[in-house]
Scaffold this active site. Sequence first.
Site, PDB file in Angstrom:
ATOM      1  N   LYS A 194       0.837  -1.214   0.000  1.00 46.73           N
ATOM      2  CA  LYS A 194       0.000   0.000   0.000  1.00 46.73           C
ATOM      3  C   LYS A 194       0.874   1.268   0.000  1.00 46.73           C
ATOM      4  O   LYS A 194       0.445   2.314  -0.493  1.00 46.73           O
ATOM      5  CB  LYS A 194      -1.002  -0.017   1.165  1.00 46.73           C
ATOM      6  CG  LYS A 194      -0.460   0.219   2.571  1.00 46.73           C
ATOM      7  CD  LYS A 194      -0.319   1.660   2.965  1.00 46.73           C
ATOM      8  CE  LYS A 194       0.533   1.813   4.218  1.00 46.73           C
ATOM      9  NZ  LYS A 194       0.811   3.208   4.556  1.00 46.73           N
ATOM     10  N   THR A 251      -4.241   5.669   3.444  1.00 50.58           N
ATOM     11  CA  THR A 251      -2.984   6.215   2.909  1.00 50.58           C
ATOM     12  C   THR A 251      -3.220   7.078   1.677  1.00 50.58           C
ATOM     13  O   THR A 251      -2.663   8.171   1.545  1.00 50.58           O
ATOM     14  CB  THR A 251      -2.029   5.048   2.563  1.00 50.58           C
ATOM     15  OG1 THR A 251      -1.758   4.323   3.762  1.00 50.58           O
ATOM     16  CG2 THR A 251      -0.724   5.536   1.962  1.00 50.58           C
TER      17      THR A 251
HETATM   18  O1  LIG Z   1       0.960   3.220   7.334  1.00 47.82           O
HETATM   19  C1  LIG Z   1       0.429   4.292   7.527  1.00 47.82           C
HETATM   20  C2  LIG Z   1      -1.009   4.420   7.830  1.00 47.82           C
HETATM   21  O2  LIG Z   1      -1.587   3.204   8.104  1.00 47.82           O
HETATM   22  C3  LIG Z   1       1.220   5.524   7.425  1.00 47.82           C
HETATM   23  O3  LIG Z   1       1.434   5.826   6.096  1.00 47.82           O
HETATM   24  P1  LIG Z   1       2.721   6.644   5.674  1.00 47.82           P
HETATM   25  O4  LIG Z   1       3.919   5.818   6.078  1.00 47.82           O
HETATM   26  O5  LIG Z   1       2.606   6.826   4.207  1.00 47.82           O
HETATM   27  O6  LIG Z   1       2.685   7.928   6.428  1.00 47.82           O
END
Ligand SMILES: O=C(CO)COP(=O)(O)O
Length: 336
Positions: A194, A251
């Site tokens: 993701k 995300t």
């Molecule tokens: O994993 C995350 C939310 O579940 C955080 O995403 P980021 O690492 O892109 O900030």
Amino acid sequence: MSKPVRAAVFGTGSWGTAFGMVLADAGCDVTLWARRPELADAVNSTRMNPDYLPGIELPESLRATADPAEAARGADFTVLAVPSQTLRGNLAEWVPLLAPDTVLVSLMKGVELGTVKRMSEVIEEVAKVSADRVAVVTGPNLAKEVAQRMPAAGVVACRDEAVARRIQTACHTPYFRPYTNTDVVGCELGGAVKNVIGLAVGIADGMGLGDNAKGSLITRGLAETTRLGLVMGADPMTFSGLAGLGDLAATCSSPLSRNHTFGINLGRGMTLKETIAVTRQTAEGVKSCESVLDLARRHGVDMPITETVVSIVHEGKPPVVALKELMSRSAKPERR
Ligand SMILES: O=C(CO)COP(=O)(O)O
Ligand SMILES: NC(=O)C1=CN([C@@H]2O[C@H](COP(=O)(O)OP(=O)(O)OC[C@H]3O[C@@H](n4cnc5c(N)ncnc54)[C@H](O)[C@@H]3O)[C@@H](O)[C@H]2O)C=CC1
């Protein structure tokens, strides 16, 4: 009265600190390990983490130390929240200090470059423990929102369901609702891929491609994640759950996501160097897009969005050219 669960959290960055708060709010006795003594001092003296979660008051029962032995001592759960690519080296130093029967809990969402190992595999290998003593916490859990005690659900995955249930109890609060899952492979792949799709959606957002493009990338991103998961033995249902669709949705829609924001900057025309310079926290997808693509190639799985992200981020392909190539791939049935 039974004694409180003791948890050590290695990594006083945004998610290590926020998840430490969750554990403390759930009644655990928590010690954070910080790489820099001055950050440990700031946490203890101001009850804040000024570098990663400014303005958020930390619970009294959360302490920090820069001494890994002190953090590890007597921990029922040892939670690991450092960047995926440094985990192997970090953990090798901490293994001699770990409490004898501690359960190792990974918060990380990456795949190791070179070995293409998932974080739980790195942990099993370095700490020489069986999969029953390694768990993963994942799901749509943007650190700042969790630290502000905004509601979120998550997943605790472990091959041994009883161990997952122990961690579930240890981190269940009125604002954090953890579910258990025994599909560790699916949960970890959901979290790592993701981030790559978050970069792709960010690039599309930065280019101003609109919401149809976003919906298409999220859906086809989930399709390629599921394809990889299937050949690696994951349960396909995991990808429609919190570790898959749930995390992807959070995300790809949030300005708090470092991966999404990183992509936006690239899509707006910043160079990789400039984008790295303005990114102060870990955007795992930047490195893991390469290890995920490597993993896919080793398993003979087609992951066109991941391939596109690698070509933009690491091979300097202009996003407009990459978009044209992605859109002109040969036509095919949706379900394949
Ligand atoms: O994993 C995350 C939310 O579940 C955080 O995403 P980021 O690492 O892109 O900030
Ligand atoms: N921030 C979030 O919202 C979420 C993050 N995650 C995952 O958690 C993991 C950790 O990320 P964050 O805490 O967000 O990152 P961060 O960038 O906020 O913090 C990283 C921490 O690791 C430390 N660190 C950096 N390099 C190190 C090294 N070489 N050795 C030891 N420590 C080092 C930093 O000092 C910092 O304490 C990542 O895999 C991320 O994908 C998962 C869910 C949510």
